[in-house]
Design an enzyme around this catalytic site. Structure first.
Site, PDB file in Angstrom:
ATOM      1  N   GLU A  66      35.798  47.198  39.338  1.00  6.33           N
ATOM      2  CA  GLU A  66      34.690  47.950  38.747  1.00  6.33           C
ATOM      3  C   GLU A  66      33.362  47.205  38.793  1.00  6.33           C
ATOM      4  O   GLU A  66      32.734  46.966  37.760  1.00  6.33           O
ATOM      5  CB  GLU A  66      35.006  48.282  37.280  1.00  6.33           C
ATOM      6  CG  GLU A  66      36.231  49.124  37.087  1.00  6.33           C
ATOM      7  CD  GLU A  66      36.507  49.439  35.615  1.00  6.33           C
ATOM      8  OE1 GLU A  66      35.889  48.805  34.746  1.00  6.33           O
ATOM      9  OE2 GLU A  66      37.335  50.315  35.350  1.00  6.33           O
TER      10      GLU A  66
ATOM     11  N   GLU B  92      43.603  52.500  37.486  1.00  5.95           N
ATOM     12  CA  GLU B  92      43.645  52.405  36.023  1.00  5.95           C
ATOM     13  C   GLU B  92      43.460  53.789  35.434  1.00  5.95           C
ATOM     14  O   GLU B  92      42.544  54.523  35.817  1.00  5.95           O
ATOM     15  CB  GLU B  92      42.525  51.512  35.477  1.00  5.95           C
ATOM     16  CG  GLU B  92      42.739  50.042  35.697  1.00  5.95           C
ATOM     17  CD  GLU B  92      41.690  49.192  34.985  1.00  5.95           C
ATOM     18  OE1 GLU B  92      41.132  49.619  33.959  1.00  5.95           O
ATOM     19  OE2 GLU B  92      41.421  48.079  35.488  1.00  5.95           O
TER      20      GLU B  92
HETATM   21  C1  BG6 Z   1      38.518  49.044  32.366  1.00  5.01           C
HETATM   22  C2  BG6 Z   1      38.820  47.602  32.658  1.00  5.01           C
HETATM   23  O1  BG6 Z   1      37.184  49.303  32.589  1.00  5.01           O
HETATM   24  O2  BG6 Z   1      38.724  49.453  31.063  1.00  5.01           O
HETATM   25  C3  BG6 Z   1      39.973  47.013  31.851  1.00  5.01           C
HETATM   26  O3  BG6 Z   1      39.064  47.426  34.026  1.00  5.01           O
HETATM   27  C4  BG6 Z   1      39.856  47.451  30.415  1.00  5.01           C
HETATM   28  O4  BG6 Z   1      39.938  45.621  31.985  1.00  5.01           O
HETATM   29  C5  BG6 Z   1      39.873  48.966  30.378  1.00  5.01           C
HETATM   30  O5  BG6 Z   1      40.868  46.935  29.575  1.00  5.01           O
HETATM   31  C6  BG6 Z   1      39.813  49.533  28.967  1.00  5.01           C
HETATM   32  O6  BG6 Z   1      38.701  49.048  28.295  1.00  5.01           O
HETATM   33  P1  BG6 Z   1      38.844  48.426  26.852  1.00  5.01           P
HETATM   34  O7  BG6 Z   1      37.485  47.949  26.480  1.00  5.01           O
HETATM   35  O8  BG6 Z   1      39.326  49.532  25.999  1.00  5.01           O
HETATM   36  O9  BG6 Z   1      39.846  47.317  26.966  1.00  5.01           O
END
Ligand code: BG6
Length: 467
Positions: free
Chosen positions: A161, A368
């Site tokens: 990202e 993700e």
């Molecule tokens: C994504 C990242 O943007 O969001 C992850 O690649 C991250 O590393 C995920 O854990 C969720 O975000 P957060 O802030 O809820 O952990």
């Protein structure tokens, strides 16, 4: 219908699960540094989910789950504790062990080279991505990884990202610069990351036999708040300046014109040498990896006597900022939101996949997607039906996109086990497997599969028929 060879996977990142932050020669990273600043408020990277010591047990859980793919990141500072300079062989050994264990269990490793964890030494020496020296260090690190692991690892994601990382000051180690100075620095750092992408993607093709490589983006899908043309345009700009400019640059090997015009107009144009133009043009994109969590809604935000065009102000949160002359982010009353304010919208994933496929004609993989929320462990069980609902609705949206004609070749749940969330530590959990610890009590770090784990196991076994 999911294709027969669909990659059913799950994801993680080094600093969020490994722990062992200074073991076996690993150097400090920006992610460690930032997490230590919050050690009194939440868990930090020191132990995290302890994957470093328990990877064999975790990979057994992945095998029982039926995973076809595991997407994870290498910690740059485990391989090069100083970011550049001498290789740490113990770091190479660790990832060799993980890769071999995965392959022995029929799980394809999919590696991200850099997930928010720049070696801190590069900040001290060169102010991180502000310098071409960091780009050189990255390319050297990528080369080392391709040579060490490329005989077994064929799919590579250069960074995680870039388009979102660059918006977050602490991830870019922008600590002192403020206002326009920070914005100009951000664009310079982004430019170096684009160069690093282009150079190391080209190298992947040269060094990894049968290797393929792609960028990762945090998807932005923006709905206009009304049908006023300026609101529709605001949504287009929010997509452009938060996500599209990044994929456009990687795929087309040059900055898109709308982005250059915006940089000129806001006086944020970085130095782009002729050599840089050539390097960017050599960027390779075999596939695009999509991280998807939510959609946004926007309306036009006019400039006024007190605000200039391009001036940024915090919106929903740091990453979803507003910008004068372009857009203001609003809440979408038609969507439910997670406990932490993410507006849940499976249809947005179908829209994103169609959009990227139509524009770029590159195969897509979701690296993700998942729900971050508190979980309750009761009698050694976690009944996370809410997570099943979330994943199921997004898988149905992917199936729709595939039916629309989009080439989607895999899906990775975020995350395989509970991870350290940057702003909420272990209060906010994403895993299919519960890690028995809290922010301040490491307990026994036991692994407990949640209901979503067993549900996903069945989904994989039936190749998505039993959704
Ligand atoms: C994504 C990242 O943007 O969001 C992850 O690649 C991250 O590393 C995920 O854990 C969720 O975000 P957060 O802030 O809820 O952990």
């Amino acid at each position: 219908m999911f294709p027969n060879n669909f990659y059913w996977g799950a994801s993680s990142s080094a600093f969020q699960i490994e722990g062992a932050w200074n073991e076996d020669g690993k150097g400090l990273t920006v992610a460690d540094y930032n997490s230590f600043k919050k050690s009194n408020k939440q868990a930090d990277t020191k132990v995290a989910s302890d994957f470093y010591h328990r990877y064999k047990e975790d990979i057994q859980l992945m095998k029982e789950l039926g995973l076809k793919m595991y997407r994870f990141s290498i910690s740059w500072a485990r391989i090069f504790p100083e970011g550049d300079g001498k290789v740490n062989e113990k770091g190479i050994d660790f990832y060799n062990d993980v890769i071999d264990e995965l392959i022995a269990n029929n799980i394809e490793p999919f590696i991200t080279l850099y997930h928010f964890d720049l070696p801190f030494s590069l900040v001290e020496k060169y102010n991180g991505w502000a310098s071409y020296k960091t780009t050189e260090a990255f390319v050297n690190y990528a080369e080392t990884c391709y040579k060490a692991f490329g005989d077994r690892v064929k799919k590579w994601q250069i960074n995680n990202e870039q388009n979102l990382m660059v918006r977050v000051n602490e991830r870019m180690n922008i600590y002192d610069a403020k206002g326009e100075e920070a914005e100009r620095l951000r664009v310079i750092m982004d430019h170096q990351m684009f160069l690093a992408y282009a150079k190391s993607s080209k190298l992947c093709k040269q060094l990894v036999e049968g290797g393929s490589v792609g960028p990762s983006i945090s998807a932005t899908v923006t709905y206009p708040a009304t049908n006023k043309p300026e609101d529709v345009m605001s949504a287009i700009w929010n997509n452009r300046l938060k996500t599209d400019y990044c994929i456009d640059t990687h795929v087309n090997g040059a900055y898109p014109n709308y982005y250059l015009e915006y940089l000129k107009e806001t006086n944020r144009m970085p130095n782009i040498s002729e050599e840089d133009v050539v390097s960017l043009s050599e960027s390779v994109v075999d596939f695009i990896t999509v991280n998807y969590y939510r959609t946004l809604t926007s309306r036009h935000l006019p400039v006024d006597a007190n605000h200039f065009k391009g001036e940024k102000i915090e919106g929903f949160n740091i990453v979803d900022y507003n910008m004068y002359g372009y857009w203001e982010i609003l809440k979408n009353e038609n969507l439910k939101e997670s406990e932490y304010g993410a507006q849940i919208d499976p249809s947005g994933l179908r829209i994103a996949l169609n959009d990227y496929w139509n524009k770029y004609k590159k195969p897509l993989i979701i690296t993700e997607n998942g729900l971050g929320t508190a979980d309750n462990l009761v009698d050694d069980k976690v009944h996370d039906g809410y997570r099943i609902d979330y994943i199921k609705s997004h898988l149905l949206a992917i199936e729709d996109a595939i039916r629309d004609g989009v080439d989607v070749f895999g899906y990775n749940v975020w995350s395989i086990i509970d991870i350290l969330s940057s702003h909420q530590g272990f209060k906010k959990r994403y895993g299919l497997v519960y890690i028995d610890r809290t922010d301040f009590d490491e307990k026994d770090l036991r692994r407990i599969p949640k209901d979503s784990y067993y549900w996903y196991q069945d989904v994989i076994k039936s190749n998505g028929q039993n959704l």
